[in-house]
Design a protein around this motif. Structure first.
Motif, short mmCIF file in Angstrom:
data_model
loop_
_atom_site.label_atom_id
_atom_site.label_comp_id
_atom_site.label_asym_id
_atom_site.label_seq_id
_atom_site.Cartn_x
_atom_site.Cartn_y
_atom_site.Cartn_z
N LEU A 1 0.80 -1.22 0.00
CA LEU A 1 0.00 0.00 0.00
C LEU A 1 0.84 1.28 0.00
O LEU A 1 0.34 2.34 -0.37
N VAL A 2 2.09 1.19 0.44
CA VAL A 2 2.93 2.39 0.47
C VAL A 2 3.66 2.55 -0.86
O VAL A 2 3.60 1.69 -1.74
N ARG A 3 4.38 3.68 -1.00
CA ARG A 3 5.17 3.90 -2.21
C ARG A 3 6.43 3.05 -2.19
O ARG A 3 6.90 2.65 -1.13
N SER A 4 6.98 2.78 -3.36
CA SER A 4 8.08 1.82 -3.48
C SER A 4 9.31 2.23 -2.65
O SER A 4 10.05 1.37 -2.19
N LYS A 5 9.49 3.52 -2.42
CA LYS A 5 10.66 3.98 -1.67
C LYS A 5 10.52 3.73 -0.17
O LYS A 5 11.47 3.96 0.59
N ASN A 6 9.35 3.25 0.26
CA ASN A 6 9.12 2.99 1.68
C ASN A 6 8.72 1.55 1.99
O ASN A 6 8.42 1.22 3.13
N VAL A 7 8.71 0.69 0.99
CA VAL A 7 8.22 -0.67 1.19
C VAL A 7 9.06 -1.43 2.21
O VAL A 7 8.55 -2.13 3.09
N LEU A 8 10.38 -1.31 2.11
CA LEU A 8 11.26 -2.05 3.03
C LEU A 8 11.09 -1.57 4.46
O LEU A 8 11.16 -2.37 5.40
N SER A 9 10.85 -0.27 4.64
CA SER A 9 10.69 0.26 6.00
C SER A 9 9.48 -0.34 6.68
O SER A 9 9.52 -0.66 7.88
N VAL A 10 8.39 -0.53 5.94
CA VAL A 10 7.18 -1.11 6.52
C VAL A 10 7.41 -2.59 6.86
O VAL A 10 7.01 -3.06 7.94
N LEU A 11 8.05 -3.32 5.96
CA LEU A 11 8.36 -4.72 6.24
C LEU A 11 9.25 -4.83 7.47
O LEU A 11 9.04 -5.71 8.33
N MET A 12 10.22 -3.94 7.57
CA MET A 12 11.16 -3.94 8.70
C MET A 12 10.43 -3.62 10.00
O MET A 12 10.68 -4.23 11.05
#
Length: 425
Positions: free
Chosen positions: A51-62
């Motif tokens: 649901l977030v933008r691609s530049k923030n996907v890893l931060s949400v998973l983390m």
């Protein structure tokens, strides 16, 4: 005399039987535990990540992964004890700190206590993880860790004890079968306060912020749906008819909620979207959660319909009318849905009514009496959560900056907070 002895022997036999381990119950709750953890890792992580933008996907998973680890440790050290031990009205005690006294042969009802501890741990994990959706794309990772531990300690644990651990709301007669108050109301209200405190993302309501991976959203949503059977049916804490009914009504409400949201969106815009049907499904699940032990199939149809309608318009109101940047709609879906389910169970859970399922627990004084009890629970949990969440955010902000800088936000949290990218070009 002989009759008295026989009655006494019967009571003793019943007591012994109640404390015996049941392999069927144990097997089911072991399975349900895995399903609920599956909801967070990888279900919620993928759902939010898409649901977030691609530049923030890893931060949400983390963030989801780190919360699972942090809360697991806190649960073992003091969380389980404060939630389920002691007879305090608002919080338990530390008699089982570090799981003191818990061994291989310890029982909780018909389960090994270790199984019950782990099952409840998975609920404690997903609740602060849900809050992540409110401040996605703009909270520092270190601040997120500190906030999540503090929020778990001072919001989730008291709520859990008050409702499920023998505290005030449970003794009052509040019914919350699987977490409408303990999980969804707390995370929803906490998310709303966090979203308001942090403020809007750069470009909110000015430039589009579309989900970067709808395929990932669909996969994560599907995992949540499957895992929710453990969440709701597992809350029966037994392999019995109550678990079976909870599983059935859970699926019904999810389906109706998804179709209702899709239909509204289709009528309004002429198109049905993947994001819409997935969000409606989550709304249906969140709303049926507290009522899944007290309603039947007809009640689930109504609850799913109401979830789709009310949560849809709540989402529009939060963003468009109040201009609150609850990034992934945590409050209008989980908060509003959980509260709606808490209220509706008093009405459609009435065993005397057409929509009832013959469930126990509804006040003998009738629907209105139970509704007033439920409303007390909603007010206490929501007011407490709002105040304490705000205090936690203020305190954390004293020790560390909570929000990333504008430059870091533009770069994306993947690089600015973790020096990694979700995708390699």
């Amino acid at each position: 005399m002989f009759k008295s002895i026989m009655i006494l022997c019967g009571l003793m036999a019943t007591s012994v039987q109640a404390d015996e381990l049941n392999s069927g119950d144990t097997a089911w709750i072991l399975t349900a535990t895995a399903l609920v953890l599956f909801m967070t890792l990888p279900g919620l992580a993928l759902f939010y990540g898409g649901l977030v933008r691609s530049k923030n996907v890893l931060s949400v998973l983390m963030q989801c992964f780190a919360i699972a680890c942090l809360i697991s440790v806190c649960w073992v050290v003091y969380g389980y004890s404060l939630a389920f031990k002691g007879d305090g009205l608002f919080i338990g005690d530390l008699s089982a700190m570090f799981l003191n006294g818990v061994g291989r042969d310890s029982l909780s009802g018909t389960l090994p206590e270790t199984v019950f501890i782990t099952f409840q741990m998975t609920f404690a994990i997903i609740t602060p993880a849900l809050v992540v959706g409110a401040f996605a794309e703009r909270m520092k990772f270190g601040a997120m860790c500190a906030f999540s531990v503090a929020w778990f300690t001072f919001v989730y644990l008291p709520a859990c004890h008050m409702v499920w651990g023998g505290g005030y709301l449970g003794s009052l007669g509040v019914i919350d079968f699987a977490g409408g108050l303990v999980v969804h109301a707390t995370c929803g209200v906490g998310a709303l306060v966090a979203a308001v405190y942090l403020g809007q993302r750069n470009g909110f309501m000015k430039s589009p912020m579309p989900p970067h991976n709808r395929t990932m959203v669909m996969i994560g949503a599907s995992m949540l749906w499957v895992g929710w059977f453990g969440f709701n049916a597992g809350s029966a804490v037994a392999a019995d008819g109550s678990a079976g009914m909870a599983m059935l009504v859970t699926h019904i409400s999810a389906s109706v909620g998804a179709l209702t949201w899709m239909a509204i969106e289709w009528i309004k815009s002429g198109k049905a979207t993947m994001i819409g049907i997935a969000t409606g499904m989550v709304a249906g699940l969140a709303t049926i959660t507290p009522a899944s032990g007290t309603v039947g199939p007809a009640g689930a149809l109504l609850i799913g319909l109401m979830a789709g309608i009310i949560c849809f318009y709540a989402t529009q109101a939060v963003k468009s009318y109040f201009k609150i940047d609850d990034s992934l709609d945590v409050f209008p879906v989980h908060g509003v849905g959980g509260i709606l389910g808490i209220i509706m169970l008093a009405i459609v859970g009435n065993p005397e009514g057409f929509l009832g399922s013959g469930a126990s627990g509804i006040s003998e004084d009738g629907v209105i009496a139970q509704l007033l009890i439920q409303l007390q629970g909603v007010f206490i949990i929501c007011a407490y959560t709002a105040v304490v969440t705000y205090v936690i955010l203020k305190v954390v902000n004293v020790f560390t900056e909570i929000r990333v800088t504008g430059e870091q936000e533009d770069i994306g949290l993947d690089m600015s907070e973790h020096n990694e990218q979700g995708y390699s070009l």
